[in-house]
Design an enzyme around this catalytic site. Structure first.
Site, short mmCIF file in Angstrom:
data_model
loop_
_atom_site.label_atom_id
_atom_site.label_comp_id
_atom_site.label_asym_id
_atom_site.label_seq_id
_atom_site.Cartn_x
_atom_site.Cartn_y
_atom_site.Cartn_z
N HIS A 119 16.99 30.06 -11.80
CA HIS A 119 17.60 31.22 -12.45
C HIS A 119 16.88 32.53 -12.10
CE1 HIS A 119 20.06 28.52 -14.72
NE2 HIS A 119 19.01 27.93 -15.28
N LYS A 129 0.86 -1.19 0.00
CA LYS A 129 0.00 0.00 0.00
C LYS A 129 0.89 1.24 0.00
CE LYS A 129 -4.25 -0.39 0.73
NZ LYS A 129 -5.05 -1.11 -0.29
N THR A 172 -2.39 -5.87 0.26
CA THR A 172 -1.92 -4.50 0.50
C THR A 172 -2.74 -3.88 1.63
OG1 THR A 172 -3.39 -3.44 -1.11
CG2 THR A 172 -1.26 -4.21 -1.93
O1 LIG Z 1 26.32 27.29 -11.64
C1 LIG Z 1 26.10 27.09 -12.85
N1 LIG Z 1 26.52 25.95 -13.43
C2 LIG Z 1 26.32 25.68 -14.75
O2 LIG Z 1 26.72 24.59 -15.27
C3 LIG Z 1 25.62 26.63 -15.49
N2 LIG Z 1 25.22 26.69 -16.79
C4 LIG Z 1 24.56 27.87 -16.96
O3 LIG Z 1 24.04 28.23 -18.07
N3 LIG Z 1 24.53 28.57 -15.81
C5 LIG Z 1 25.18 27.82 -14.86
N4 LIG Z 1 25.42 28.04 -13.55
#
Ligand SMILES: O=c1[nH]c(=O)c2[nH]c(=O)[nH]c2[nH]1
Length: 304
Positions: A260, A12, A57
């Protein structure tokens, strides 16, 4: 052409369980999501339709809830080990058990209303607020002889608003990325780590809860204190910090999505953006993954 029944397991999944300890006016709670997977002598169940070897289960689910009452839940690891040992040691066809647990943390609500809190405390005795910081995870495997515990955490979101650079990388015909000498470094940490503990006769268990708190602390401190030239370098620093400080841990696996943050072009408005205004993208993202382990230890956490 003949076909072969390959690896199989069943049980389960996602048994949601909240255990309340009501021994005093200051209640304690544990909030878990427990998944059971059993493997063993189950060929007949798949091949002949005989269920003679099949522990339902539904029974595995009942066992999880019954054990929560009978033995309590001191830690996810301890609870997982107790369950895994039970299924393998008490049911003949079951040869291996894998128990996966997610644990959700709750904090006490602080309240000025003295009726809802124990004397001498500022915290409510029975009122909680879910702590959204991270989910604690553990996976226990037992094969009738050895226990293996892989613990971890996920969804721990962290950010450094400076002390991060990224430059000097390969540039080919498709490279457009600008070198960064002062950028935001942010990630959502998934970490898993193995314990050298094998569950042998007389072997003492690690203090699972203390170890969890300390590993989390070391991951966070290493993230904060590392001046980073790449997320890969930060990953290595985080794994190393844990191994340097926790003797019971053999291997640390980290999955770090690079969350990012892009500088917004404010020049159309006559404004200069001096690393102050970013667009936080949620995808796509760079995904940096890696294991740091002690020399001589064979890593067991799979890359998934
Ligand atoms: O810390 C990072 N590693 C990467 O491999 C990478 N590649 C990227 O485009 N930005 C970053 N930043």
């Amino acid at each position: 052409m003949a076909h072969v029944l390959g690896q199989n397991q069943y049980g389960k999944a996602e048994n949601r369980i909240v255990r309340v300890y009501r021994d005093s006016t200051r209640h304690e709670i544990k909030d878990l999501n427990v998944s059971v997977a059993l493997s063993g002598d189950f060929d007949d169940v798949h091949l002949t339709g005989s269920n003679a070897n099949c522990l339902p289960t539904d029974t595995t689910k009942n066992t999880v809830y019954a054990f929560a009452k009978k033995y309590g839940i001191d830690s996810a690891e301890d609870f997982g080990i107790t369950l895994a040992r039970h299924f393998v040691d008490s049911t003949e066809p079951v040869r291996r058990a894998r128990i996966r647990i997610e644990e959700y943390a709750w904090d006490r609500i602080r309240t000025p209303d003295s009726t809802s809190r124990p004397t001498g405390s500022e915290e409510a005795g029975h009122s909680f607020v879910r702590n959204g910081q991270e989910v604690r995870t553990t996976e226990v495997r037992y094969d009738g002889e050895y226990v293996q515990v892989v613990s971890g955490l996920k969804d721990l979101v962290v950010m450094n608003s400076t002390d991060s650079e990224f430059w000097g990388y390969i540039k080919d015909g498709y490279t457009t990325l600008q070198e960064a000498y002062d950028r935001i470094l942010a990630t959502q940490v998934t970490a898993r780590w193995t314990y050298s503990y094998r569950g042998a006769e007389g072997e003492s268990q690690p203090d699972w809860n203390r170890c969890y708190t300390q590993v989390k602390r070391h991951l966070l401190e290493a993230f904060a204190e590392t001046y980073s030239y790449s997320l890969q370098q930060t990953l290595h620093a985080m794994g190393t910090r844990v191994l340097d400080n926790r003797a019971e841990v053999d291997e640390v696996r980290l999955e770090l999505p690079n969350k990012h943050h892009f500088l917004v072009d404010l020049s159309p408005f006559g404004l200069k953006n001096e690393n102050e205004v970013y667009y936080a993208a949620d995808r796509m993202y760079g995904l940096i993954e890696g294991t740091v382990h002690r020399e001589g230890v064979v890593p067991v956490i799979p890359a998934v």
